[in-house]
Motif scaffolding. Sequence first.
Motif, PDB file in Angstrom:
ATOM      1  N   GLN A  84       2.914   2.332   0.453  1.00 12.02           N
ATOM      2  CA  GLN A  84       2.267   3.159   0.984  1.00 12.02           C
ATOM      3  C   GLN A  84       2.593   3.575   2.220  1.00 12.02           C
ATOM      4  N   ASP A  85       2.692   4.677   2.250  1.00  4.26           N
ATOM      5  CA  ASP A  85       3.114   5.796   3.672  1.00  4.26           C
ATOM      6  C   ASP A  85       1.751   4.487   5.826  1.00  4.26           C
ATOM      7  N   LYS A  86       2.548   4.292   6.150  1.00  8.36           N
ATOM      8  CA  LYS A  86       2.301   3.939   7.050  1.00  8.36           C
ATOM      9  C   LYS A  86       0.714   3.951   7.766  1.00  8.36           C
ATOM     10  N   ARG A  87       0.641   5.563   7.478  1.00  6.96           N
ATOM     11  CA  ARG A  87      -0.312   6.092   8.481  1.00  6.96           C
ATOM     12  C   ARG A  87      -1.212   6.250   6.930  1.00  6.96           C
TER      13      ARG A  87
ATOM     14  N   GLU B 274      -2.193  -4.477   5.092  1.00  6.08           N
ATOM     15  CA  GLU B 274      -0.733  -3.821   4.514  1.00  6.08           C
ATOM     16  C   GLU B 274      -0.258  -3.857   2.634  1.00  6.08           C
ATOM     17  N   CYS B 275       0.493  -2.555   2.547  1.00  5.48           N
ATOM     18  CA  CYS B 275       1.424  -2.499   1.344  1.00  5.48           C
ATOM     19  C   CYS B 275       1.757  -1.604   1.212  1.00  5.48           C
ATOM     20  N   ILE B 276       3.567  -2.465   0.779  1.00  8.69           N
ATOM     21  CA  ILE B 276       4.820  -2.134   1.565  1.00  8.69           C
ATOM     22  C   ILE B 276       5.486  -0.357   0.825  1.00  8.69           C
TER      23      ILE B 276
ATOM     24  N   MET C 150      -2.224   3.479   5.148  1.00  8.12           N
ATOM     25  CA  MET C 150      -2.553   1.688   5.804  1.00  8.12           C
ATOM     26  C   MET C 150      -3.563   2.263   6.436  1.00  8.12           C
ATOM     27  N   GLU C 151      -2.950   2.880   7.673  1.00 13.94           N
ATOM     28  CA  GLU C 151      -3.609   2.696   9.308  1.00 13.94           C
ATOM     29  C   GLU C 151      -5.479   3.362   9.345  1.00 13.94           C
TER      30      GLU C 151
ATOM     31  N   CYS D  70       6.947  -8.252  -0.011  1.00 16.59           N
ATOM     32  CA  CYS D  70       4.966  -8.553  -0.088  1.00 16.59           C
ATOM     33  C   CYS D  70       4.717  -9.672  -0.447  1.00 16.59           C
TER      34      CYS D  70
ATOM     35  N   ARG E 117       7.282   2.474   1.359  1.00 15.17           N
ATOM     36  CA  ARG E 117       6.414   3.609   1.885  1.00 15.17           C
ATOM     37  C   ARG E 117       6.692   5.266   1.789  1.00 15.17           C
TER      38      ARG E 117
ATOM     39  N   GLN F 287      -7.162   0.790   7.234  1.00 16.81           N
ATOM     40  CA  GLN F 287      -8.043  -0.292   8.256  1.00 16.81           C
ATOM     41  C   GLN F 287      -9.157   0.440   8.436  1.00 16.81           C
TER      42      GLN F 287
END
Length: 456
Positions: free
Chosen positions: A167-170, A163-165, A172-173, A76, A130, A176
Amino acid sequence: MKDVEVKIGQKFPLTIKRLGINGEGIGYFKRKITFVPDALPGEVVLVRVTKVSNRFLEGKMMKVRESVPERVNPPCPVFFLCGGCQLQHMSYDAQLKFKQQIIIDSMEKYAGHVKADKVKPTIGMDKPFRYRSKNQFPVEKSGRKIRAGLYKEQSNTLIDLDECIVQDKRTMETTQSIKAIMSELNIDVAKNVNKEEGVRYIMTRVAEDSGEIQVILVSTTPDLKKADLLSERIMRLPHVTSFGLNINDDRDLLVGEETIILSGDETIHEKIGMTEYDVTAVSAFPINIKQTNVLYEAVVEAAELTGKENVADLFCGAGGSALKLAAHARALKGVDLNEQEIINATYSASANAIDNVTFEHGEPADKLEEWIQDRFYPDVITINPNRSGLTADEIDAINEIKPHRFIYISRNPSTLAKDLAHLTKAFTVDYIQPIDMFPQTTQVEAVVRLSRKRRL
């Protein structure tokens, strides 16, 4: 020995002996304990003193003079600024050993009769990133731009996270996109809840199984300006099935008691193993679904049920482990202080056609006494308290009832050890199984199996 004078800003080399419970390196300068964040055991680091007290020093690591193999480059880019993770600079194997050692150290300090060999190696994850299915980021505003993320460690400076690695990408998206929508609509933000009205946090949760996403904005007021337009825009985002406001004007709380669903469903649908759950906005539902399944399996294994036992599940929450245990029990009763969680648990039991469980709202120690008066004698008791551990009444009730087996699910090694010091008057600790629910952080959970002593 005369105390050696140390001044803020002073620099010196320090050998790190061990890690503290918060992941900070610990060494001794002129016999005075010194805490150094980001330093690892066995390293020699150059330290600049940042705090001086009669009992300890705090310092900042300026340079690693002698490194150890356990040190890795944190993936990170804001690890050394953000306070969200504490251990990304340590190899994952070393993290797991550290978490086992935290529990051993706590036992030595508060419950010395519980020996180190009772603490098993920590169960970790194959992929320790994630894993977080939920985030709750504080927000602030610069002009019209909305910023959201985590605070810099020990400060009120917000790091705007794209971004936060962990966290689940979904999530975070989605976060945003919400920041962009709120910026376009110029939504009010309340960074200072004593002076301002508006949004305080953006909260997103994704269901690992269904992929459904719930968005909750924590707001000081239900009368948020442009709420209808905001709701329409957010509900267009991919996989968002629920949007609402949680009303909270108490600066000391993350969420309030009232949640208003503005659009979509009240819940999202999750599945752990073969059991389905409906998750509400502010439910204390687990956020690491893969490891939660590991945790529940560890609880079932510890209970050693044959199908003939009565089980009492105290602080049952939304019924997570209770519904797993019920499949192996004669009957199960669960209790929790949170009425909404009891509603969730009852609904999930019905949805999964589990008919040998009853969930009740109330004080666990009182309910336990009430059940026994109604001739429900628990052979096995499981308990999952918050980080503050058990109350004296709860410990007394369990020691008095003396079930054959007692399963303690702990979130805090210190309070666990303090509670075991009293519980072992009536029980023997069979083992303690640490489970890494939050990789890259210092937090560790544990499943403890205790058996009733034959002679009391």
